[in-house]
Design a protein around this motif. Structure first.
Motif, short mmCIF file in Angstrom:
data_model
loop_
_atom_site.label_atom_id
_atom_site.label_comp_id
_atom_site.label_asym_id
_atom_site.label_seq_id
_atom_site.Cartn_x
_atom_site.Cartn_y
_atom_site.Cartn_z
N VAL A 67 1.11 -1.14 0.25
CA VAL A 67 0.27 -0.45 0.40
C VAL A 67 1.07 1.04 0.14
N LYS A 68 2.21 1.30 0.06
CA LYS A 68 2.78 2.13 0.41
C LYS A 68 2.83 3.17 -1.02
N GLY A 69 3.07 4.83 -0.67
CA GLY A 69 2.52 5.61 -1.85
C GLY A 69 1.06 5.37 -2.24
N ARG A 70 -0.23 5.23 -1.63
CA ARG A 70 -1.27 4.90 -1.85
C ARG A 70 -1.76 5.06 -1.07
N PHE A 71 -1.31 4.92 -0.04
CA PHE A 71 -2.62 5.09 1.75
C PHE A 71 -1.62 5.85 2.74
N THR A 72 -2.34 6.96 2.91
CA THR A 72 -1.92 7.94 4.39
C THR A 72 -2.62 7.89 5.71
N LEU A 73 -1.42 7.21 6.51
CA LEU A 73 -2.68 8.32 7.85
C LEU A 73 -2.26 8.61 8.54
N SER A 74 -3.09 9.07 9.58
CA SER A 74 -3.41 10.13 9.80
C SER A 74 -4.42 9.97 11.48
N ARG A 75 -3.59 11.63 12.18
CA ARG A 75 -4.74 10.99 13.31
C ARG A 75 -5.04 12.82 13.27
N ASP A 76 -6.32 13.20 14.73
CA ASP A 76 -7.08 14.09 14.65
C ASP A 76 -6.96 13.78 16.50
N ASN A 77 -5.68 14.63 17.13
CA ASN A 77 -6.08 13.93 18.68
C ASN A 77 -7.40 14.94 19.40
N SER A 78 -7.72 16.08 18.89
CA SER A 78 -9.02 17.03 19.11
C SER A 78 -10.08 16.09 19.45
N LYS A 79 -10.19 15.26 18.60
CA LYS A 79 -11.55 13.84 17.87
C LYS A 79 -11.04 12.77 18.38
N ASN A 80 -9.72 12.36 18.81
CA ASN A 80 -9.54 11.35 19.37
C ASN A 80 -9.15 10.16 17.98
N THR A 81 -9.68 10.78 16.79
CA THR A 81 -9.29 9.77 15.44
C THR A 81 -8.52 9.52 14.78
N LEU A 82 -7.89 8.30 14.22
CA LEU A 82 -7.15 8.15 12.98
C LEU A 82 -7.58 7.90 11.70
N TYR A 83 -6.79 7.87 11.04
CA TYR A 83 -7.65 8.50 9.39
C TYR A 83 -6.83 7.86 8.41
N LEU A 84 -7.49 7.00 7.59
CA LEU A 84 -6.79 5.62 6.79
C LEU A 84 -6.88 6.49 5.50
N GLN A 85 -6.38 7.47 4.88
CA GLN A 85 -6.72 7.77 3.62
C GLN A 85 -5.68 6.67 2.40
N MET A 86 -7.50 6.90 1.75
CA MET A 86 -6.86 5.28 0.85
C MET A 86 -7.34 5.62 -0.73
N ASN A 87 -5.37 5.71 -1.45
CA ASN A 87 -5.87 6.33 -3.06
C ASN A 87 -5.61 5.20 -4.24
N SER A 88 -5.81 5.48 -5.72
CA SER A 88 -5.96 3.70 -6.42
C SER A 88 -6.05 2.96 -5.88
N LEU A 89 -7.19 3.24 -5.17
CA LEU A 89 -8.11 1.28 -5.09
C LEU A 89 -7.73 -0.01 -5.32
N ARG A 90 -7.64 -1.02 -5.79
CA ARG A 90 -6.91 -2.15 -6.38
C ARG A 90 -7.85 -3.31 -5.85
#
Lengths: 114, 109
Positions: free
Chosen positions: A63-86
């Protein structure tokens, strides 16, 4: 009590994007090493991505180069942005805490159909 | 990325003891791999039994224990019950990555 609730999955075509969310309660995502894991029914789980407490992120080669992980501490939430899905990204995606204990969410289903 | 190895299947008699192991292609498994063990039954989300080599959650039955054994992580089930029949996965931490084993199918028979 720790709860992790994933959302954002869906049915998409190849090349599309999705953003998965993992809302946490009972623990702070900023104080936990968090991973995303995916599992195809009938197969074993596969590690997808990792965010350390300090914020560093790492990804499986698949998934390297297609997925990006981030977090919003104020919302106590983790996100996984998934691009170019296969089609091979089709799976149930779980967020899992792996710091001083290990807790799984119920997962959100991603289906990439051609 | 590292390959984590587990026995494909093991059988244990009711009340018996069985040990599952988890090895790494990179060498000996140590506490710095923070071994985790998960139990998964059909249609269910994996449930953590052991984290950080030998630590249990409040829901982990006392008959399960984790250790390091001969350069591998180990999960020992002592006094197997019919409800312990399941797939068991180990997870190892590496610097900047994690890896699951392919799982061990435990049959209680």
């Amino acid at each position: 009590e720790v709860h992790l609730v994933e959302s954002g999955g869906g049915l998409v075509q190849p090349g599309a994007s999705l953003r998965l969310s993992c809302a946490a309660s009972g623990l702070a995502v900023s104080n936990s090493n968090m991973i995303w894991v995916r599992q195809v029914p009938g197969k074993g789980p596969e590690w997808v991505s990792l965010m350390y407490v300090g914020g560093a992120t790492y990804y499986a080669d698949s998934v390297k180069g297609r997925f990006t992980l981030s977090r919003d501490n104020s919302k106590n939430t983790l996100y996984l942005q998934m691009n170019s899905l296969r089609p091979e990204d089709t799976a149930l995606y779980h967020c899992v805490s792996v710091y001083g204990g290990s807790y799984w969410g119920q997962g959100t289903l991603v289906t990439v159909f051609s | 990325q590292a390959v984590v190895t587990q026995e494909p299947s093991l059988t244990v008699s009711p009340g018996g003891t069985v040990t599952l192991t988890c090895g790494s292609s990179t060498g000996a498994v140590t506490s710095t791999h923070y071994p985790h063990w998960f139990q998964q039954k059909p249609g269910q989300v994996p449930r953590t039994l052991i984290f950080d080599t030998n630590n249990k959650h409040s829901w982990t039955p006392a008959r399960f224990s984790g250790s390091l054994l001969g350069g591998k992580a180990a999960l020992t089930l002592s006094g197997a019950q019919p409800e312990d029949e399941a797939e068991y996965y180990c997870l190892l931490s590496y610097n900047g990555a994690y890896a699951f084993g392919a799982g061990t199918k435990v049959t209680v028979l």
